[in-house]
Enzyme design. Structure first.
Site, PDB file in Angstrom:
ATOM      1  N   ASP A 106      24.858 -26.105  -9.106  1.00 54.20           N
ATOM      2  CA  ASP A 106      24.109 -26.969 -10.006  1.00 54.20           C
ATOM      3  C   ASP A 106      25.085 -27.785 -10.848  1.00 54.20           C
ATOM      4  O   ASP A 106      25.992 -27.226 -11.470  1.00 54.20           O
ATOM      5  CB  ASP A 106      23.210 -26.133 -10.916  1.00 54.20           C
ATOM      6  CG  ASP A 106      22.159 -26.980 -11.619  1.00 54.20           C
ATOM      7  OD1 ASP A 106      21.856 -28.080 -11.125  1.00 54.20           O
ATOM      8  OD2 ASP A 106      21.634 -26.535 -12.654  1.00 54.20           O
ATOM      9  N   HIS A 113      21.466 -36.466 -20.823  1.00 50.00           N
ATOM     10  CA  HIS A 113      21.177 -35.048 -21.031  1.00 50.00           C
ATOM     11  C   HIS A 113      22.362 -34.340 -21.687  1.00 50.00           C
ATOM     12  O   HIS A 113      22.206 -33.613 -22.675  1.00 50.00           O
ATOM     13  CB  HIS A 113      20.849 -34.392 -19.694  1.00 50.00           C
ATOM     14  CG  HIS A 113      20.652 -32.912 -19.775  1.00 50.00           C
ATOM     15  ND1 HIS A 113      19.599 -32.339 -20.446  1.00 50.00           N
ATOM     16  CD2 HIS A 113      21.387 -31.875 -19.277  1.00 50.00           C
ATOM     17  CE1 HIS A 113      19.677 -31.014 -20.348  1.00 50.00           C
ATOM     18  NE2 HIS A 113      20.752 -30.709 -19.649  1.00 50.00           N
ATOM     19  N   GLU A 179      14.157 -27.610 -15.950  1.00 52.65           N
ATOM     20  CA  GLU A 179      15.079 -28.723 -15.771  1.00 52.65           C
ATOM     21  C   GLU A 179      14.624 -29.496 -14.545  1.00 52.65           C
ATOM     22  O   GLU A 179      14.596 -28.951 -13.434  1.00 52.65           O
ATOM     23  CB  GLU A 179      16.524 -28.247 -15.614  1.00 52.65           C
ATOM     24  CG  GLU A 179      17.072 -27.649 -16.897  1.00 52.65           C
ATOM     25  CD  GLU A 179      18.563 -27.392 -16.860  1.00 52.65           C
ATOM     26  OE1 GLU A 179      19.146 -27.191 -17.936  1.00 52.65           O
ATOM     27  OE2 GLU A 179      19.147 -27.387 -15.744  1.00 52.65           O
ATOM     28  N   GLU A 181      15.184 -31.924 -11.685  1.00 54.94           N
ATOM     29  CA  GLU A 181      16.399 -32.315 -10.983  1.00 54.94           C
ATOM     30  C   GLU A 181      16.076 -32.779  -9.557  1.00 54.94           C
ATOM     31  O   GLU A 181      14.972 -32.569  -9.054  1.00 54.94           O
ATOM     32  CB  GLU A 181      17.380 -31.129 -10.902  1.00 54.94           C
ATOM     33  CG  GLU A 181      17.638 -30.439 -12.230  1.00 54.94           C
ATOM     34  CD  GLU A 181      18.726 -29.383 -12.161  1.00 54.94           C
ATOM     35  OE1 GLU A 181      19.471 -29.363 -11.166  1.00 54.94           O
ATOM     36  OE2 GLU A 181      18.823 -28.578 -13.101  1.00 54.94           O
ATOM     37  N   ASP A 213      15.000 -26.220 -12.096  1.00 58.47           N
ATOM     38  CA  ASP A 213      15.953 -25.147 -12.400  1.00 58.47           C
ATOM     39  C   ASP A 213      15.497 -24.469 -13.685  1.00 58.47           C
ATOM     40  O   ASP A 213      15.927 -24.823 -14.779  1.00 58.47           O
ATOM     41  CB  ASP A 213      17.360 -25.733 -12.541  1.00 58.47           C
ATOM     42  CG  ASP A 213      18.420 -24.653 -12.681  1.00 58.47           C
ATOM     43  OD1 ASP A 213      18.263 -23.594 -12.050  1.00 58.47           O
ATOM     44  OD2 ASP A 213      19.383 -24.861 -13.420  1.00 58.47           O
ATOM     45  N   ARG A 217      16.679 -20.284 -22.212  1.00 58.19           N
ATOM     46  CA  ARG A 217      17.638 -20.866 -23.146  1.00 58.19           C
ATOM     47  C   ARG A 217      18.231 -19.840 -24.116  1.00 58.19           C
ATOM     48  O   ARG A 217      19.405 -19.955 -24.483  1.00 58.19           O
ATOM     49  CB  ARG A 217      16.975 -21.993 -23.939  1.00 58.19           C
ATOM     50  CG  ARG A 217      16.489 -23.154 -23.093  1.00 58.19           C
ATOM     51  CD  ARG A 217      17.629 -23.838 -22.365  1.00 58.19           C
ATOM     52  NE  ARG A 217      17.144 -25.038 -21.650  1.00 58.19           N
ATOM     53  CZ  ARG A 217      17.881 -25.749 -20.833  1.00 58.19           C
ATOM     54  NH1 ARG A 217      19.134 -25.406 -20.600  1.00 58.19           N
ATOM     55  NH2 ARG A 217      17.386 -26.803 -20.214  1.00 58.19           N
ATOM     56  N   GLN A 220      20.660 -17.705 -22.143  1.00 59.43           N
ATOM     57  CA  GLN A 220      21.802 -18.564 -21.813  1.00 59.43           C
ATOM     58  C   GLN A 220      22.711 -18.776 -23.026  1.00 59.43           C
ATOM     59  O   GLN A 220      23.945 -18.720 -22.910  1.00 59.43           O
ATOM     60  CB  GLN A 220      21.295 -19.907 -21.299  1.00 59.43           C
ATOM     61  CG  GLN A 220      22.396 -20.895 -20.910  1.00 59.43           C
ATOM     62  CD  GLN A 220      21.828 -22.235 -20.478  1.00 59.43           C
ATOM     63  OE1 GLN A 220      20.618 -22.435 -20.425  1.00 59.43           O
ATOM     64  NE2 GLN A 220      22.700 -23.178 -20.175  1.00 59.43           N
ATOM     65  N   LYS A 233      20.017 -18.456 -15.862  1.00 67.04           N
ATOM     66  CA  LYS A 233      19.703 -19.412 -14.800  1.00 67.04           C
ATOM     67  C   LYS A 233      19.360 -18.746 -13.467  1.00 67.04           C
ATOM     68  O   LYS A 233      18.680 -19.339 -12.636  1.00 67.04           O
ATOM     69  CB  LYS A 233      20.914 -20.327 -14.568  1.00 67.04           C
ATOM     70  CG  LYS A 233      21.239 -21.246 -15.732  1.00 67.04           C
ATOM     71  CD  LYS A 233      20.291 -22.420 -15.766  1.00 67.04           C
ATOM     72  CE  LYS A 233      20.806 -23.511 -16.686  1.00 67.04           C
ATOM     73  NZ  LYS A 233      19.970 -24.718 -16.639  1.00 67.04           N
ATOM     74  N   THR A 237      14.995 -20.635  -9.106  1.00 67.93           N
ATOM     75  CA  THR A 237      15.112 -22.085  -8.977  1.00 67.93           C
ATOM     76  C   THR A 237      14.106 -22.519  -7.923  1.00 67.93           C
ATOM     77  O   THR A 237      14.135 -22.001  -6.797  1.00 67.93           O
ATOM     78  CB  THR A 237      16.527 -22.505  -8.543  1.00 67.93           C
ATOM     79  OG1 THR A 237      17.477 -22.049  -9.507  1.00 67.93           O
ATOM     80  CG2 THR A 237      16.632 -24.011  -8.391  1.00 67.93           C
ATOM     81  N   GLU A 338      15.342 -30.653 -24.761  1.00 65.22           N
ATOM     82  CA  GLU A 338      15.608 -32.026 -25.214  1.00 65.22           C
ATOM     83  C   GLU A 338      14.345 -32.673 -25.761  1.00 65.22           C
ATOM     84  O   GLU A 338      14.363 -33.306 -26.817  1.00 65.22           O
ATOM     85  CB  GLU A 338      16.086 -32.884 -24.054  1.00 65.22           C
ATOM     86  CG  GLU A 338      17.503 -32.778 -23.633  1.00 65.22           C
ATOM     87  CD  GLU A 338      17.751 -33.770 -22.511  1.00 65.22           C
ATOM     88  OE1 GLU A 338      18.157 -34.909 -22.808  1.00 65.22           O
ATOM     89  OE2 GLU A 338      17.521 -33.403 -21.341  1.00 65.22           O
TER      90      GLU A 338
END
Length: 391
Positions: A106, A113, A179, A181, A213, A217, A220, A233, A237, A338
């Site tokens: 990844d 971002h 996420e 992607e 993904d 948080r 992480q 993570k 996925t 975000e």
């Protein structure tokens, strides 16, 4: 024989022809291609046993010339009569993971971002780390937890420590995120000790999928120093069921944004491989963001070149993802951390104000790209629903 009806404006017309793996009641998974609202069984239609297998890997390993040849065969076939036994309505099939995932990497290729997260986590420092504009930053993920769209996602548990806690605690993730992607699937690999130049991207990469993904948080944030993402993570996925061939995306090619400082020679491109792909993120059926892939700083060709520049192997079925796709506007951010600015600015999801994912929430990511003569190329969707933590 069947003549397949392709509705006007279908994102799954002759300009697309995405591959997937499907089954029907009482049958084994095999390779098909989506045409309009139908799936064509390629083992039956083309009488080729490579398509009777439960993944695309054997076909992808045959190489670029074969991909071009088969795409031409399929286009000719579905433009005329197709054997009845080869045609199935999309609504009647079950889709499966389209590839055997070899390795999963990844990246972190969106400047918007990366800068937003830098401002969130390091408000008194430069948003980007010193290396960011010199190389595509990435990490190795866990290939065994890549799942197909529609698979439920169990909320992960792990250690978390918020700033107001004296010590870490163990329990379900409290800041579960997405996420949005794109993922790129390697069709033909490279040997240990060799490299893949950026110029070889189009003959090495077979196709493109949507990626979510999922990200814990809080887990992480506690674990990632000093070695980066791990349990936050690796739990899941999701990828879309349909693989859009790279051959279908010629009309979507655009230059990447200006890269300054100029990349080192191995990262320089002779042809532009940015992609004009529009994504949409829906949370419980409500659209909350429209991330534009054309804004990505590093191209997928540069990512592949960097992935292999140290001599690391690449293999048929390798999946590498772009990292979160975000644009310059708030409604173009591809992650909820975000979009809600770390949970401080809730967004409206229907009649509710929300920050991170709750049990029972569903997230669906879709995308389209320009095709020839004003057509649109569809990627289907990558969707998942959050289940409570186990135990």
């Amino acid at each position: 024989m069947t003549v397949i009806d392709i509705p006007a404006g279908s994102p799954f017309g002759l300009d697309n022809l995405p591959y997937g793996v499907f089954s029907t009641p009482g049958t084994e998974p095999r390779v098909g291609v989506r045409v309009g609202e139908s799936v064509v069984d390629l083992a039956v239609a083309l009488r080729d046993e490579v398509f009777a297998r439960p993944s695309l890997n054997a076909f992808m390993a045959q190489g670029h010339e074969r991909w071009v040849q088969v795409r031409r065969q399929i286009a000719e076939l579905v433009s005329g009569d197709v054997p009845d036994a080869a045609v199935h309505p999309v609504a009647d099939v079950t889709t499966h993971l389209p590839i055997e995932v070899a390795d999963y990497v990844d990246f972190y290729a969106s400047e918007h971002h990366a800068a937003n997260l830098g401002r969130l986590f390091r408000p008194n420092a430069e948003p980007l780390m010193p290396n960011w504009k010199h190389l595509p930053v990435g990490y190795h993920g866990r290939s065994g937890t890549v799942v197909v769209s529609g698979t439920d996602i169990v909320r992960p548990s792990g250690q978390r420590k918020s700033p107001d806690e004296d010590a870490p605690t163990f329990g379900p993730c409290r800041r579960l995120d997405i996420e949005a992607e794109l993922g790129f699937i390697v069709g033909t690999g490279s040997d240990l000790g060799s490299t893949v130049p950026a110029a070889d991207f189009a003959t090495r990469v077979f196709g493109v999928v949507l990626v979510n993904d999922w990200s814990a948080r809080d887990i992480q944030a506690w674990e990632y120093v000093p070695l980066g993402p791990f349990l936050g993570k690796s739990f899941a996925t999701s990828i879309s069921a349909w693989v859009v061939p790279l051959l279908a995306l010629e009309a979507a090619r655009v230059p990447v944004p200006d890269q300054e400082p100029k990349p080192l020679p191995y990262l320089r491109e002779t042809e532009p491989w940015g992609l004009d792909i529009d994504l949409a993120v829906s949370w419980n059926g409500h659209e909350v963001s429209r991330p534009p892939y054309r804004e990505m700083y590093w191209s997928p060709a540069q990512m592949l070149a960097h992935l292999t520049v140290n001599g690391a192997t690449s293999r048929t079925g390798d999946l590498y993802a772009s990292g979160t796709i975000s644009g310059p506007e708030k409604d173009q951010r591809g992650a909820f951390i975000e979009l809600t600015w770390g949970g401080k600015e809730p967004v409206e999801v229907g009649a509710e104000e929300r920050t991170f994912l709750q049990d029972g929430d569903e997230v669906t990511i879709t995308a389209t790209a320009p095709g020839p003569n004003g057509s649109r190329i569809g990627f289907g969707e990558v969707a998942g629903r959050i289940l409570p933590a186990s135990g």
